[in-house]
Design an enzyme around this catalytic site. Structure first.
Site, short mmCIF file in Angstrom:
data_model
loop_
_atom_site.label_atom_id
_atom_site.label_comp_id
_atom_site.label_asym_id
_atom_site.label_seq_id
_atom_site.Cartn_x
_atom_site.Cartn_y
_atom_site.Cartn_z
N GLU A 152 34.41 -55.16 -19.16
CA GLU A 152 34.44 -55.27 -20.48
C GLU A 152 34.28 -56.58 -20.91
O GLU A 152 34.62 -57.14 -21.95
CB GLU A 152 36.21 -54.81 -20.50
CG GLU A 152 36.15 -53.37 -19.81
CD GLU A 152 34.67 -52.63 -19.60
OE1 GLU A 152 34.53 -52.32 -21.40
OE2 GLU A 152 35.09 -50.99 -19.30
N HIS A 173 31.77 -57.45 -22.44
CA HIS A 173 30.98 -56.61 -23.40
C HIS A 173 31.22 -57.11 -25.08
O HIS A 173 30.88 -57.24 -26.27
CB HIS A 173 32.27 -55.20 -23.73
CG HIS A 173 31.44 -54.30 -23.33
ND1 HIS A 173 29.83 -53.71 -23.88
CD2 HIS A 173 31.49 -53.07 -23.01
CE1 HIS A 173 29.87 -52.93 -23.37
NE2 HIS A 173 30.41 -52.05 -22.68
N GLU A 207 26.04 -50.58 -23.17
CA GLU A 207 25.91 -50.86 -22.05
C GLU A 207 24.79 -51.05 -21.30
O GLU A 207 25.03 -51.64 -19.87
CB GLU A 207 25.91 -49.01 -22.41
CG GLU A 207 27.11 -48.94 -23.50
CD GLU A 207 28.80 -49.44 -22.27
OE1 GLU A 207 29.03 -49.94 -21.57
OE2 GLU A 207 29.61 -49.20 -23.86
N1 TRP Z 1 33.23 -48.91 -23.06
C1 TRP Z 1 33.43 -48.16 -22.48
C2 TRP Z 1 32.75 -49.81 -21.62
O1 TRP Z 1 32.19 -48.96 -21.11
C3 TRP Z 1 33.55 -46.61 -21.59
C4 TRP Z 1 34.27 -45.97 -23.32
C5 TRP Z 1 33.50 -44.87 -24.20
C6 TRP Z 1 35.15 -45.54 -22.89
N2 TRP Z 1 34.14 -43.96 -24.69
C7 TRP Z 1 35.31 -44.13 -23.74
C8 TRP Z 1 35.93 -45.19 -22.38
C9 TRP Z 1 36.15 -43.32 -24.12
C10 TRP Z 1 37.04 -44.58 -22.42
C11 TRP Z 1 37.61 -43.20 -23.16
O2 TRP Z 1 33.11 -49.90 -21.11
ZN ZN Z 2 30.78 -50.37 -21.36
#
Ligand code: TRP
Ligand code: ZN
Length: 874
Positions: free
Chosen positions: A301, A304, A323
């Protein structure tokens, strides 16, 4: 509550169009109160170019209170099922929309919802539209300011993205806080949290001297479980500066742990929201695996912030842009900080097992999908894990220096904007000069490529030829496949295990071969003896490899390959060969025979004094039954189970007295989460399993002793897993004791739920149903559900696939209930029901009947609709 009228229409990547309007800034006001929360959203709109098209905003499950434009009530709008269309807007204006929400009734955990007593949000991918009407697409980058007001006693902490700019008292025991995020962002990165927490504080000084406040918010009473997450965050910040030259950009970084969360964690700008499972840990509650997961997810995280937030995705088809790249970054972080070999092994296990299964199933898609019905269904192993493998291949082809130059150029070009996968590859190509023309097909082609390799050696000339054929079988989404650019990392050994240099006509040849054509031959000379070849070293590409290895060659590689991964991989191939041969014999009613070479090779591993115990544990732990099923076109579930157990028994017998001796030698005093100790505990657990196969009575005593003496959750659970996996006499007693101790701690109780779900006995569903009545279990909590039902459906092959169809029926009944409660979680749990291609006809028919039952369901959510209809189209 679920909205049953969602459109089931597919969206296509090709249909991307720039938005008709831009939104430059949005001021949000949240009045958190029972029963309804009022949200006021003031957006500054700007028409994109000259046109007369209306503005179509997204919105789902919203109750619209009022709309005004430039301060005047506005009536030229039309409300659709999931949209709000505004006509005749001026070229620039200020739009004010007021909506009412009921967070306590939101069990889907998307948009604004309650996790226990706290309010929180989840907006990725399309959750912001459950908060207000908006252009809920990632290419709309706006500056956010957020004002939150709530009862001060119940919600002392009011958090959102960016910096706190104002706060104060209000009438009626309420207070407010105002936040401002200086970085324009897409709506999916918006976050809000309100609640009462304990806070772990620290700070970090970035390499350019910026002082960053670090805050981790946990439920009251959990402060003693927040320290490791904080250490992991600091390590992540330092590593990203050192390896990628990337620095944090706000004055504060907050992480909030919540118990109700659909996924692992979410990278909202400056305010990450985490599943508490990836924050909370102390030695009494968390296993070594849990600690590793926390370090990895905290890092993911954090990373990101650059790969995802500073540069975001133009549209959701580009999801792997952030991702795949961020998974690659977190894998490199784990490898730089811990054991590269062990990390690679476990990442490869995920690709070869569940990701290859996804490719072979009805949801097969390229890492950049072309068509999507429900975006939540595309947070997949393919986009994440295969996406990371694609980035890793780029890294292999370019080398670290060129790869980093590509990253730098990517940020120079795209910082502060929404980009595409093509943009990324272009930056890599431009910075390195490496031709990535054919490589780009990895983004558009789905499925698992297969490499078939054969070789010839001519002793007279010293010439060695390697013939490589590549072929990608058709997938459900894509019948035609093209050749790809596949980096094939190899090494040659002589009979003593010495490396034979790769050369041809006086030129050295790099060990990564560029496989570009359907068929290709690589020639090497000055090869003094017939070599043993190590192929696809470090899993240099996400492909299936076919090469006729003898048991002797694999045993040789287990011993001599210079790289930890290659040694483990040779052991895997040896076991796979034995499983394939064993299943054939079982099906003919014959006994299983194991080669003496195999047994000796594994004994030698256990005996090798210098070998890292972590690697020993990885080599000695046999592949799971689901992974083994991937070896067959038609997988005989019961025979695979029988053969795997027989191999385990035979190995246990071959190890003999070494097991008890090794077990004793691995005892530790005190608990430290350092590689040396983690490695010993891992090997001790594996050895205890073999002891149970060899001598259940002795194992029963050892398990009881280990359980009673354990000063950490890793040893406790290792004992319970062996008791459960081998149905030792102590099983019921120890499981009951554990349940009694941890009945009120959901995260720890999840371990008990997993044990129950994976009980290898015909009455497992009786115990599963009892566990569902446990006061701490709730189908509204995704962690509880995944622990109990996920372990049954994904980790208990023989029982889930029981021939009477009871496993399938149980899961389907539950999915019908979950369809109303939480479609996103339902859609993840359905996986084993849609991946039935390798099953026998009888089981396929049973599953089809259950899927048909789902398909006919009134109000089937889009998430399940997409998967069920694809599965039935198989
Ligand atoms: N973007 C988040 C990650 O890869 C993951 C994610 C996508 C997410 N959709 C979600 C987390 C819905 C919680 C609920 O770190
Ligand atoms: Zn992610």
């Amino acid at each position: 509550m679920t909205d049953h009228s969602q459109a089931m229409t597919a969206k296509y990547r090709q249909d991307y169009r720039a938005p008709l309007y831009w939104i430059d800034s949005i001021d949000l006001d949240f009045q958190l109160q029972e029963p309804l929360t009022q949200v006021t959203a003031i957006s500054r709109l700007r028409r994109n170019g000259e046109h007369k098209e209306p503005l179509v905003l997204d919105g789902e499950g919203l109750s619209l209170h009022s709309i005004s434009v430039d301060g005047v009530p506005f009536t030229q709008y039309e409300q659709g099922e999931s949209s709000l269309t505004l006509f005749n807007l001026p070229a620039e204006c200020v739009l004010t929309v007021v909506t009412l929400l009921d967070p306590a009734a939101n069990t889907a955990l998307e948009g604004l919802y309650k996790s226990g007593d706290a309010y929180c949000t989840q907006c990725e991918a399309e959750g912001f539209r459950r908060i207000t009407y908006y252009l809920d697409r990632p290419d709309i980058l706006a500056r956010y300011s957020t004002r939150i007001s709530a009862d001060k006693a119940k919600y002392p902490f009011l958090l959102s993205n960016g910096n706190k700019v104002a706060s104060g008292e209000l009438d009626g025991g309420r207070h407010f806080v105002q936040w401002q995020d200086p970085f324009p962002k897409p709506s999916y990165l918006f976050a809000l949290v309100a609640g009462d927490f304990d806070v772990e504080h620290s700070s970090y000084r970035t390499k350019s001297g910026r002082e960053v406040a670090l805050e981790i918010f946990v439920d009251r009473g959990n402060l003693d479980r927040a320290g490791f997450a904080m250490e992991s965050l600091i390590k992540s910040m330092r590593w990203d500066e050192q390896r990628f030259g990337l620095e944090y950009d706000l004055d504060i970084y907050m992480i909030v742990a919540v118990d109700f969360f659909n996924m692992g964690a979410m990278e909202n700008k400056g305010l990450n929201i985490f599943n508490s499972k990836f924050v909370l840990a102390n030695p009494a509650t968390a296993t070594d695996g849990d600690y590793h997961g926390i370090e990895r997810v905290i890092a993911h995280e954090y990373f990101h912030n650059w790969t995802g937030n500073r540069v975001t995705c133009r549209d959701w088809f580009q999801l792997s842009l952030k991702e795949g790249l961020t998974v690659f970054r977190d894998q490199e972080f784990s490898s730089d900080l811990g054991s590269r070999g062990v990390n690679r092994i476990n990442n490869v296990r995920t690709v070869r097992g569940p990701q290859f299964a996804e490719d072979a199933g009805p949801m097969a898609h390229p890492i950049r999908p072309d068509v999507v019905i429900e975006m939540n269904n595309f947070y997949t192993l393919t986009v994440y894990e295969k996406g990371s493998e694609v980035i890793r291949m780029l890294h292999t082809l370019l080398g670290e220096a060129n790869f980093q130059a590509g990253m730098k150029l990517y940020f120079e070009r795209h910082d502060g904007s929404a980009a595409t996968c093509d943009d990324f590859v272009q930056a890599m190509e431009d910075a390195s000069g490496v031709d990535l023309g054919r490589f780009r097909r990895w983004y558009s082609q789905s499925g698992t490529p297969e490499l078939t390799v054969s070789d010839e050696y001519d002793a007279a000339t010293g010439i060695y030829r390697l013939h490589v054929r590549q072929h990608t079988p058709p997938t459900q989404d894509q019948p035609q496949k093209l050749p790809l650019h596949i980096p094939l990392d190899i090494e040659l050994y002589d009979e003593n295990g010495a490396v034979i240099p790769l050369q041809y006509q006086g030129q050295a040849i790099g060990q990564v071969l560029d496989v570009l054509e359907a068929e290709q031959t690589f020639v090497f000379d000055r090869v003094p003896v017939k070599p043993v070849i190590s192929l696809l070293r470090d899993f240099s590409a996400p492909v299936k490899l076919h090469y006729e290895y003898s048991d002797e060659a694999l045993a040789f590689l287990m011993r001599f390959a210079r790289n930890e991964f290659a040694r483990w991989d040779a052991a895997q191939m040896l076991i796979n060969k034995a499983v394939i041969a064993g299943v054939a014999r079982v099906q003919q009613g014959l006994d299983i025979e194991l080669s003496a070479t195999l047994l000796a090779a594994f004994v030698a591993i256990l005996d090798e004094a210098e070998l890292d115990p972590a690697l020993k544990a990885e080599i000695l732990a046999l592949p799971g039954e689901a992974t083994l099923a991937e070896l067959f076109d038609c997988a005989d579930i019961d025979a695979i189970h029988q053969v795997r157990s027989a191999i385990q028994d035979a190995l246990a017998e071959a190890f003999g007295p070494r097991l008890a001796a090794t077990y004793q030698s691995l005892r530790l005093t005190g608990y430290r989460v350092i590689h040396e100790d983690v490695a010993k505990r891992a090997l001790k657990g594996v050895v205890l399993g073999y002891l149970a196969a060899l001598d259940p009575a002795q194992a029963d005593a050892l398990v009881r002793e280990q359980y009673a003496a354990a000063d950490n959750m890793t040893d406790t659970l290792a004992a319970l897993q062996v008791a459960n996996g081998y149905l030792l006499p102590c099983r019921a007693e120890l499981l009951a004791d554990f349940e009694g101790k941890w009945a009120h701690d959901g995260l720890v109780l999840d371990n008990w739920l997993r044990l129950v779900g994976s009980k290898p006995a015909a009455d497992v569903l009786v115990e599963v149903k009892q566990a569902m009545a446990h006061p701490t279990f709730s189908i509204r909590n995704p962690n509880r559900l995944r622990a109990l039902v996920g372990s049954f459906a994904m980790n208990n092959q023989v029982q889930f696939h029981a021939k009477d169809g009871s496993g399938y029926r149980f899961l389907t009944d539950l999915l019908i209930e979950l369809n109303e409660v939480n479609p996103q979680v339902a859609s993840r749990l359905i996986t084993p029901l849609i991946q039935f291609k390798r099953l026998d006809e009888q089981r396929k028919a049973l599953i089809r009947a259950e899927l048909t039952r789902l398909a006919k369901l009134d109000g089937l959510a889009r998430d399940l609709f997409e998967k069920v209809s694809k599965a039935l189209a198989q």
